[in-house]
Design a protein around this motif. Structure first.
Motif, PDB file in Angstrom:
ATOM      1  N   LEU A 250       0.818  -1.206   0.000  1.00  0.00           N
ATOM      2  CA  LEU A 250       0.000   0.000   0.000  1.00  0.00           C
ATOM      3  C   LEU A 250       0.856   1.264   0.000  1.00  0.00           C
ATOM      4  CD1 LEU A 250      -2.613  -0.977   2.747  1.00  0.00           C
ATOM      5  CD2 LEU A 250      -2.813  -1.294   0.270  1.00  0.00           C
ATOM      6  N   ARG A 251       0.331   2.309  -0.628  1.00  0.00           N
ATOM      7  CA  ARG A 251       0.896   3.643  -0.493  1.00  0.00           C
ATOM      8  C   ARG A 251       0.466   4.192   0.864  1.00  0.00           C
ATOM      9  NH1 ARG A 251       2.032   7.235  -4.894  1.00  0.00           N
ATOM     10  NH2 ARG A 251       1.768   8.848  -3.307  1.00  0.00           N
ATOM     11  N   LEU A 252       1.387   4.205   1.807  1.00  0.00           N
ATOM     12  CA  LEU A 252       1.016   4.564   3.174  1.00  0.00           C
ATOM     13  C   LEU A 252       0.607   6.020   3.310  1.00  0.00           C
ATOM     14  CD1 LEU A 252       3.557   2.543   5.351  1.00  0.00           C
ATOM     15  CD2 LEU A 252       1.331   1.864   4.451  1.00  0.00           C
ATOM     16  N   ASP A 253       1.141   6.901   2.458  1.00  0.00           N
ATOM     17  CA  ASP A 253       0.706   8.291   2.526  1.00  0.00           C
ATOM     18  C   ASP A 253      -0.761   8.423   2.110  1.00  0.00           C
ATOM     19  OD1 ASP A 253       1.444   7.534  -0.059  1.00  0.00           O
ATOM     20  OD2 ASP A 253       2.060   9.553  -0.641  1.00  0.00           O
ATOM     21  N   ARG A 254      -1.180   7.622   1.124  1.00  0.00           N
ATOM     22  CA  ARG A 254      -2.573   7.655   0.707  1.00  0.00           C
ATOM     23  C   ARG A 254      -3.479   7.022   1.761  1.00  0.00           C
ATOM     24  NH1 ARG A 254      -2.316   6.120  -5.782  1.00  0.00           N
ATOM     25  NH2 ARG A 254      -1.014   7.914  -6.407  1.00  0.00           N
ATOM     26  N   VAL A 255      -2.982   5.985   2.425  1.00  0.00           N
ATOM     27  CA  VAL A 255      -3.746   5.390   3.524  1.00  0.00           C
ATOM     28  C   VAL A 255      -3.950   6.419   4.630  1.00  0.00           C
ATOM     29  CG1 VAL A 255      -3.731   3.635   5.348  1.00  0.00           C
ATOM     30  CG2 VAL A 255      -2.980   3.035   3.036  1.00  0.00           C
ATOM     31  N   ALA A 256      -2.891   7.149   4.963  1.00  0.00           N
ATOM     32  CA  ALA A 256      -2.995   8.170   6.004  1.00  0.00           C
ATOM     33  C   ALA A 256      -4.014   9.239   5.622  1.00  0.00           C
ATOM     34  CB  ALA A 256      -1.620   8.806   6.249  1.00  0.00           C
ATOM     35  N   ASP A 257      -4.000   9.677   4.361  1.00  0.00           N
ATOM     36  CA  ASP A 257      -4.956  10.681   3.904  1.00  0.00           C
ATOM     37  C   ASP A 257      -6.381  10.145   3.988  1.00  0.00           C
ATOM     38  OD1 ASP A 257      -2.873  12.399   3.381  1.00  0.00           O
ATOM     39  OD2 ASP A 257      -2.832  12.009   1.220  1.00  0.00           O
ATOM     40  N   ALA A 258      -6.564   8.877   3.598  1.00  0.00           N
ATOM     41  CA  ALA A 258      -7.901   8.281   3.635  1.00  0.00           C
ATOM     42  C   ALA A 258      -8.424   8.171   5.064  1.00  0.00           C
ATOM     43  CB  ALA A 258      -7.868   6.898   2.982  1.00  0.00           C
ATOM     44  N   LEU A 259      -7.563   7.770   5.969  1.00  0.00           N
ATOM     45  CA  LEU A 259      -7.978   7.653   7.372  1.00  0.00           C
ATOM     46  C   LEU A 259      -8.326   9.022   7.942  1.00  0.00           C
ATOM     47  CD1 LEU A 259      -5.371   5.031   8.675  1.00  0.00           C
ATOM     48  CD2 LEU A 259      -7.765   4.632   8.092  1.00  0.00           C
ATOM     49  N   ALA A 260      -7.535  10.026   7.593  1.00  0.00           N
ATOM     50  CA  ALA A 260      -7.792  11.382   8.099  1.00  0.00           C
ATOM     51  C   ALA A 260      -9.114  11.926   7.569  1.00  0.00           C
ATOM     52  CB  ALA A 260      -6.648  12.309   7.711  1.00  0.00           C
ATOM     53  N   ALA A 261      -9.479  11.514   6.336  1.00  0.00           N
ATOM     54  CA  ALA A 261     -10.721  11.985   5.721  1.00  0.00           C
ATOM     55  C   ALA A 261     -11.918  11.118   6.094  1.00  0.00           C
ATOM     56  CB  ALA A 261     -10.566  12.020   4.205  1.00  0.00           C
ATOM     57  N   GLY A 262     -11.677  10.037   6.832  1.00  0.00           N
ATOM     58  CA  GLY A 262     -12.765   9.150   7.240  1.00  0.00           C
ATOM     59  C   GLY A 262     -13.257   8.225   6.146  1.00  0.00           C
ATOM     60  N   HIS A 263     -12.421   7.978   5.116  1.00  0.00           N
ATOM     61  CA  HIS A 263     -12.820   7.103   4.024  1.00  0.00           C
ATOM     62  C   HIS A 263     -12.661   5.631   4.408  1.00  0.00           C
ATOM     63  CE1 HIS A 263     -13.405  10.402   1.338  1.00  0.00           C
ATOM     64  NE2 HIS A 263     -12.116  10.730   1.250  1.00  0.00           N
ATOM     65  N   ARG A 264     -13.521   4.823   3.855  1.00  0.00           N
ATOM     66  CA  ARG A 264     -13.471   3.371   4.050  1.00  0.00           C
ATOM     67  C   ARG A 264     -12.332   2.792   3.205  1.00  0.00           C
ATOM     68  NH1 ARG A 264     -17.698  -1.399   3.403  1.00  0.00           N
ATOM     69  NH2 ARG A 264     -16.739  -2.604   1.728  1.00  0.00           N
ATOM     70  N   LEU A 265     -11.541   1.901   3.797  1.00  0.00           N
ATOM     71  CA  LEU A 265     -10.515   1.167   3.065  1.00  0.00           C
ATOM     72  C   LEU A 265     -11.165  -0.080   2.488  1.00  0.00           C
ATOM     73  CD1 LEU A 265      -7.528   1.379   5.607  1.00  0.00           C
ATOM     74  CD2 LEU A 265      -8.281   3.069   3.907  1.00  0.00           C
ATOM     75  N   ASP A 266     -11.051  -0.272   1.157  1.00  0.00           N
ATOM     76  CA  ASP A 266     -11.824  -1.310   0.480  1.00  0.00           C
ATOM     77  C   ASP A 266     -10.923  -2.173  -0.405  1.00  0.00           C
ATOM     78  OD1 ASP A 266     -14.842  -2.024  -0.569  1.00  0.00           O
ATOM     79  OD2 ASP A 266     -13.373  -2.146  -2.193  1.00  0.00           O
ATOM     80  N   ALA A 267     -11.218  -3.470  -0.426  1.00  0.00           N
ATOM     81  CA  ALA A 267     -10.520  -4.409  -1.316  1.00  0.00           C
ATOM     82  C   ALA A 267     -11.525  -5.451  -1.797  1.00  0.00           C
ATOM     83  CB  ALA A 267      -9.365  -5.089  -0.596  1.00  0.00           C
ATOM     84  N   GLY A 268     -11.828  -5.433  -3.079  1.00  0.00           N
ATOM     85  CA  GLY A 268     -12.781  -6.395  -3.610  1.00  0.00           C
ATOM     86  C   GLY A 268     -14.153  -6.279  -2.992  1.00  0.00           C
TER      87      GLY A 268
END
Length: 295
Positions: A250-268
């Motif tokens: 994973l791109r950890l910077d994008r994960v951090a941005d998603a978590l900060a924005a309250g986005h759901r992490l999704d796979a399949g």
């Protein structure tokens, strides 16, 4: 002691007067640390720093002919043999593919194997992986009582990537595959193929993508290789999964941005969260105060 025959692993033997120096000049790990008492972990890279193959390096006692055995994914052996022969030049080295006569055995509970099982060695990546052995292929099945699924579930639970499953050969950098966290790359030895790229990534802290543990709710897992995303942006790729857990590059910077924005992490179509940070990982995780350029 529960043990598994790793049918997806093969063995290359590197022997001859120049075997140690030959390997030290081309692989990522420091060969002077590999002894009959201690195996090593490393890889062979392209000049651009991408992983061609990774392997455990096992020293063979002089009484058994000396040299080194490379415990490596079976499917990568043709490419590795081709590259090793290319770099051999005039070195006094003999290369043999022993995959038809040997087998690789691994403990599935992080424990020890019988001392007489074959050439027994501790997995050098982390102690919790326990011991492995290279044995004669004939009779190897008599030494095992656990399945490949058992071994991979243990590995995934510990956060240890597996080449071809969790990162793609010819596409991933050593930092992405956690070589730097698992003792698979030396930053003190001399030059080797791809060394400049690896050193630059280390000193500039530019490894934005990393393999990390992930957890799915209700123990439901997606197919290996599905895309991970959040908020309409691609995060990376999910690798191997078992028992509701998985590993993902994973791109950890994008994960951090998603978590900060309250986005759901999704796979399949399945929601996941970051798993607990393994004790061997030293780089910052998204959500940790020190997370930033070093991630």
């Amino acid at each position: 002691m529960p043990a598994t025959r790793l049918v997806d692993r093969g063995v290359i033997r590197v022997s001859g007067d120049d075997a140690r120096d030959f390997l030290d000049n081309i692989v990522t790990n420091a060969m002077d640390a590999v002894t009959v008492e201690r195996a090593g972990y490393g890889g062979l890279l392209t000049p651009q720093g991408k992983i061609i193959g990774d392997f455990l390096v096992v020293a063979v006692p002089d009484a058994e002919g000396g040299g080194f055995l490379l415990d490596t994914p079976l499917l990568q052996i043709p490419d590795l043999m081709k590259k090793l022969k290319l770099y051999k030049l005039r070195a006094k080295v003999t290369l043999d593919d022993l995959s038809q006569t040997t087998a690789v055995i691994a403990a599935t509970d992080g424990g020890r194997l019988p001392a007489d099982a074959g050439l027994v060695y501790a997995d050098p990546r982390i102690p919790e992986l326990g011991e492995r052995a290279i044995v004669d292929r004939e009779g190897a099945d008599e030494l095992v009582d656990a399945s490949m699924d058992d071994y991979h579930a243990q590995r995934i639970g510990l956060g240890i990537p597996d080449g071809g499953r969790d990162f793609l050969y010819g596409d991933a950098f050593p930092h992405e595959a956690l070589f730097d966290q698992l003792g698979g790359v030396s930053f003190r030895k001399g030059c080797y193929i791809g060394q400049e790229v690896v050193s630059r990534m280390q000193h500039r802290g530019t490894a934005r993508s990393r393999i990390v543990p992930i957890v799915f709710s209700d123990r439901v897992i997606p197919e290996d290789g599905v895309e991970a995303s959040a908020g309409g942006k691609t995060l990376g790729r999910v690798g191997s999964c078992a028992n509701g857990r998985g590993l993902a590059l994973l791109r950890l910077d994008r994960v951090a941005d998603a978590l900060a924005a309250g986005h759901r992490l999704d796979a399949g179509g399945l929601e996941f969260t970051l798993g607990q940070k393994p004790s061997f990982i030293r780089f910052p995780y998204p959500g940790e105060p020190e997370f930033g350029a070093a991630a």
